[in-house]
Design an enzyme around this catalytic site. Structure first.
Site, PDB file in Angstrom:
ATOM      1  N   HIS A 126       6.460  19.772  69.618  1.00  0.00           N
ATOM      2  CA  HIS A 126       5.048  20.140  69.602  1.00  0.00           C
ATOM      3  C   HIS A 126       4.415  20.050  68.223  1.00  0.00           C
ATOM      4  CE1 HIS A 126       4.082  21.656  73.643  1.00  0.00           C
ATOM      5  NE2 HIS A 126       5.347  22.019  73.724  1.00  0.00           N
TER       6      HIS A 126
ATOM      7  N   LYS B 261      -9.544  28.810  66.914  1.00  0.00           N
ATOM      8  CA  LYS B 261      -8.142  28.403  66.993  1.00  0.00           C
ATOM      9  C   LYS B 261      -7.393  29.111  65.875  1.00  0.00           C
ATOM     10  CE  LYS B 261      -9.473  24.156  66.694  1.00  0.00           C
ATOM     11  NZ  LYS B 261      -8.843  23.148  67.528  1.00  0.00           N
ATOM     12  N   ARG B 262      -6.091  28.999  65.905  1.00  0.00           N
ATOM     13  CA  ARG B 262      -5.271  29.585  64.842  1.00  0.00           C
ATOM     14  C   ARG B 262      -5.778  29.125  63.477  1.00  0.00           C
ATOM     15  NH1 ARG B 262      -0.256  27.429  62.938  1.00  0.00           N
ATOM     16  NH2 ARG B 262      -0.426  25.865  64.598  1.00  0.00           N
TER      17      ARG B 262
ATOM     18  N   LYS C 236      -5.988  22.670  60.186  1.00  0.00           N
ATOM     19  CA  LYS C 236      -7.046  22.715  61.208  1.00  0.00           C
ATOM     20  C   LYS C 236      -8.437  22.692  60.574  1.00  0.00           C
ATOM     21  CE  LYS C 236      -4.094  24.989  64.631  1.00  0.00           C
ATOM     22  NZ  LYS C 236      -4.120  23.997  65.724  1.00  0.00           N
TER      23      LYS C 236
ATOM     24  N   THR D  52      -5.144  21.617  72.867  1.00  0.00           N
ATOM     25  CA  THR D  52      -5.629  21.798  74.232  1.00  0.00           C
ATOM     26  C   THR D  52      -7.000  22.452  74.231  1.00  0.00           C
ATOM     27  OG1 THR D  52      -4.372  23.866  74.386  1.00  0.00           O
ATOM     28  CG2 THR D  52      -3.362  21.890  75.326  1.00  0.00           C
TER      29      THR D  52
ATOM     30  N   LYS E  69     -10.309  22.091  76.846  1.00  0.00           N
ATOM     31  CA  LYS E  69     -11.017  23.212  77.485  1.00  0.00           C
ATOM     32  C   LYS E  69     -12.513  23.141  77.220  1.00  0.00           C
ATOM     33  CE  LYS E  69      -6.842  25.861  76.846  1.00  0.00           C
ATOM     34  NZ  LYS E  69      -6.078  26.576  75.810  1.00  0.00           N
TER      35      LYS E  69
END
Length: 841
Positions: free
Chosen positions: A382, A573-574, A579, A681, A685
């Site tokens: 992952h 998100k985290r 990111k 993901t 969404k």
């Protein structure tokens, strides 16, 4: 709805001679009445309460138990069918299961929304109030755990015999508070109140060993035996949760393990007056399942993390073997009846645990045992981040698992001999592929062990899989090209559209039917409505109402008023450097500077929303949160920015909060550095709920672009190949600073202490990271990002065009259902077929 023979034969029979409409009405009334009766009975007989004395949580429990009652029959029938037909099963091992709330999802999968709503209305309750009373089961940190939850839903919906295995953490992912811009972690006490969805199975407990020593001996048959002895043991006790499929009879099982002491209480210590010592073993043992992801910045944290991994896989492997022996006699047949999927690198030690049991307990010869192991395990990778591939010090392994270390050494020795024959002169390759990394402290490379011990290795997006083969483990791809394959991640539309966005799902179903709930490709029919003015109008109204609900939630929690007429620009998100939440807030500062330069100039109003948790020991991520909050404070208090630009950080991001944010979002920020996000993901969404994506060509963004079309997504920035080339020749972030006036102005404000006047040096480390190293290439992508955001603003002013783009996104999200992903796993990896419970007697 149609009337089945089973309905007709129910205890409240529908009389002959009634019309179909009358029959449907009577059956619905029957269902409503039994639900109402169930709630009343559980309230009275289980909780010993009356309506006048019950709390909201009592009412929630009563409804939850009523719904669970309706799952139990099919739960038992599913397990009975699997046993009687001795079916092949998939076992999904994951350190995380981010399930969120269960009530609403179970009601939807059972098809009981209307009956429950009517029953509660009769009782003076509302479903929304009771759903809000449920605590999130936050047994995960982000995408990995949420993917596991989506997969469990799809496995049951597709009627696949499956079991999930994980840890029943007493405290899940921490509860996040933001105080003066700082993240404060508090325990997530999700089990502080009764959990109605789980059933304790004390009869299923397994002894898990740690430490000790290994003694070899020759037994009476002349066989070399290894005894793992003088161990410190913990009991793993099972807690089961039913996972229903969507409107079928399949109910699969999620089994979570709780750690218990082998001896609850030491009476000798107690009688000596040493009360602490009397319970110290119990406390120490149960620490293993106490907290999700202990901070591993300390030696104690690393030991606990590794103990957790072994604890749950050891119990799970023992349970799988127990179940196998109930139906079969010879473990040589295990690969015919079981496949074990490792959800990332965390459960990799399961490979060695099965090998240990086969050799030490079942007395298999090495070759036979290893052949079984290699045919049973499949591994999903992952991540592309080196730190997430997991390495453990050999000394620590020897301390906790001396027998397993011996077995890993033997696995590696045999593997190296095999590779040396294929590449006899390639010493460097052999060093690169060895399970053991020779560094200052010798390490065990768990990803290498997973690859060697599994028959399948899959990535989770097309780009991720290619990078896995070419840059992360290229030597293994040379050795085992047949093992590698791609399975792009997916999400369950039952939760991430039908449940979380009922207004949009109702609008969609009213025009194209509800087949999309089980076949997301059916959304393609929406393309026929793209030019339908009335449909566009209704779509806009749904979005606006969702924005109003979210705005009210933000006002209630933060006393911050945001304009519902502004673009809701969201990144939740985290919190992690790759990111690039930092790139987003740099853009916000640039927008603010534009407003300050000319307050009277027209401006497309924008509300920028952030959410996410930083790992407790990740100080850079925590500073980014504080920086976002400080920028928000400055902008939100400036009258020049009023109704033009506002920023909010939404604390304690979790599944239930995501279900409120995502339906209200206009613009989805998926802006990770290209080549760093395995899949994502969240991008799926948001797109499924009609948000447009701004993002890099990273992870599943690439596949989303292909599905929705280049004109319906906003792409910017360097590609993974361009970044790789740039880093090879040398990346100089300061050169971007020098040639971009907007970037220079933003960074100068940060360096000057503009956003922290009481502590001017507070955010200087941020400008220093960016100018000196900028590992994740924010400065290289800054101008491209700003230009792309200008295109976003321009198109947003044309709400019809924006909505048409949103409809095209939703219409082309069929590929990104977890149903599609699970179907591919079943066909290409697991070799497993659906088992219908309908025919069960």
């Amino acid at each position: 709805m149609f009337i089945t023979k089973r309905m007709m034969n129910s205890k409240n029979k529908i009389l002959k001679g009634t019309t179909l409409a009358e029959a449907v009405h009577k059956f619905k009334s029957c269902t409503m009445d039994t639900i109402k009766e169930g709630v009343q009975n559980h309230l009275k007989y289980r909780l010993a309460k009356e309506m006048v004395t019950s709390t909201i949580y009592d009412n929630y429990l009563s409804l939850a138990y009523t719904i669970r009652d309706r799952l139990v029959d099919n739960w038992l029938k599913s397990q009975k069918k699997y046993r009687s037909e001795k079916v092949r099963r998939v076992y999904y091992l994951s350190l995380e299961f981010l399930m969120g709330r269960t009530l609403g999802n179970s009601i939807i999968n059972l098809g009981l929304e209307n009956a429950v709503t009517q029953a509660l209305d009769d009782l003076g309750m509302t479903l929304e109030d009771l759903r809000e009373a449920e605590l999130d089961a936050g047994l995960g940190n982000g995408g990995l755990g949420r993917l596991a939850a989506c997969f469990m839903d799809s496995l049951a919906t597709l009627e696949i015999p499956a079991y999930g295995y994980g840890i029943r953490y007493e405290y899940g992912i921490f509860h996040q508070k933001i105080i003066q811009g700082n993240q404060i972690e508090e325990p997530d006490e999700w089990l502080s109140r009764e959990n109605p969805w789980e059933i304790a199975r004390p009869e299923y407990n397994f002894r898990v060993k740690f430490g000790g020593r290994v003694v070899s001996r020759i037994n009476h048959a002349g066989r070399l035996i290894f005894d793992w002895m003088d161990t410190e043991d913990v009991l793993a006790t099972a807690f089961d949760t039913p996972i229903p499929g969507y409107q079928n009879k399949t109910v699969n099982n999620l089994r979570l393990w709780a750690a218990k002491a082998t001896q609850e209480f030491d009476l000798d210590f107690f009688n000596q007056g040493n009360y602490f010592a009397a319970t110290s073993k119990k406390t120490e043992s149960e620490t293993i399942s106490k907290v999700l992801y202990p901070n591993d910045n300390s030696p104690e944290g690393r030991v606990l993390r590794l103990k957790q991994q072994y604890f749950f896989v050891s119990a799970s492997i023992q349970d799988i073997i127990r179940r196998f022996y109930r139906e079969h006699d010879n473990l040589k047949e295990l690969p015919n009846y079981a496949v074990i999927q490792l959800n990332d690198t965390h459960p990799t030690i399961a490979i060695v645990e099965l090998l240990r049991i086969l050799i030490d307990d079942e007395f298999f010869e090495w070759d036979d045992a290893w052949n079984i192991v290699k045919k049973v395990f499949a591994y999903t990778n992952h991540t592309l981040l080196p730190e997430a591939l997991e390495k453990w010090p050999v000394n620590l392994f020897n301390q906790l698992f001396p027998r397993h270390l011996q077995l890993i050494q033997e696995i590696n020795s045999r593997f190296i001999k095999e590779i040396s024959k294929r590449f006899p002169a390639d010493i460097e390759r052999i060093k690169r592929v060895s399970i053991f990394e020779e560094s200052i402290e010798q390490q065990i490379r768990m990803a290498h062990l997973a690859i060697i011990g599994s028959f399948s290795i899959n990535g989770v997006s097309e780009l991720h899989t290619e990078l896995l083969k070419k840059t992360v483990v290229p030597d293994f791809y040379d050795i085992y090209p047949e093992k590698f394959n791609n399975k792009t991640n997916g999400i369950t539309q039952r939760r991430w559209l039908k449940k979380c966005n009922p207004s949009l799902s109702q609008l969609i179903s009213s025009h194209i039917g509800n087949e999309w709930i089980k076949d997301l490709y059916k959304l393609k029919k929406l393309e026929g409505l793209i030019d339908n003015k009335e449909f566009i109008k209704e779509w806009i109204e749904v979005k606006q109402k969702n924005k109003e609900k979210l705005a009210q939630l933000i006002f209630n929690e933060q006393s911050l008023t945001i304009s519902v007429n502004s673009m809701f620009d969201v990144q939740v998100k985290r919190i992690h450097e790759y990111k690039r939440q930092l790139l987003n807030i740099l853009h916000a500062i640039s927008l603010y500077q534009k407003i300050k330069e000319n307050p009277s100039e027209s401006f497309v109003p924008r509300t920028i929303l952030f959410g996410g948790k930083a790992a407790p020991g990740y100080l850079k991520a925590k500073l980014i949160i504080r920086f976002i909050c400080s920028v928000a404070e400055v902008i939100n208090s400036d009258s020049d920015a009023k109704n033009k630009l506002s920023i909010a950080f939404l604390p304690n991001y979790r599944v239930s909060l995501a279900e409120k944010i995502i339906p209200a979002t206009d613009l989805s920020e998926q802006i990770s550095t290209a080549g760093k996000e395995a899949s994502g993901t969240g991008n799926m969404k948001f797109a499924l709920n009609g948000a447009l994506t701004i993002g890099t060509l990273d992870g599943a963004n690439i596949e989303i672009q292909r599905e929705v079309g280049e004109k319906n997504i906003f792409i910017f920035g360097l590609t993974a190949d361009e970044i790789s080339k740039m880093k090879k020749i040398g990346y100089n972030p300061r050169s971007y600073y020098e040639k971009s006036s907007k970037l220079k102005k933003v960074l100068n404000w940060i360096s000057s202490g503009f956003f922290s006047p009481d502590n001017p040096d507070l955010f200087k480390p941020i400008s220093h990271w960016l100018l000196e190293t900028d590992e994740y290439m924010l400065l290289a992508d800054f101008d491209s990002y700003l230009k792309c955001q200008e295109q976003v603003s321009a198109i947003y002013t044309d709400q019809v065009k924006w909505t048409q783009m949103a409809i095209r996104n939703v219409a082309n999200m069929g590929k990104f259902s977890s149903d599609r992903a699970i179907s591919e796993y079943c066909k290409d990896i697991w070799n497993i077929k659906p088992v219908s419970i309908e025919s069960s007697k």
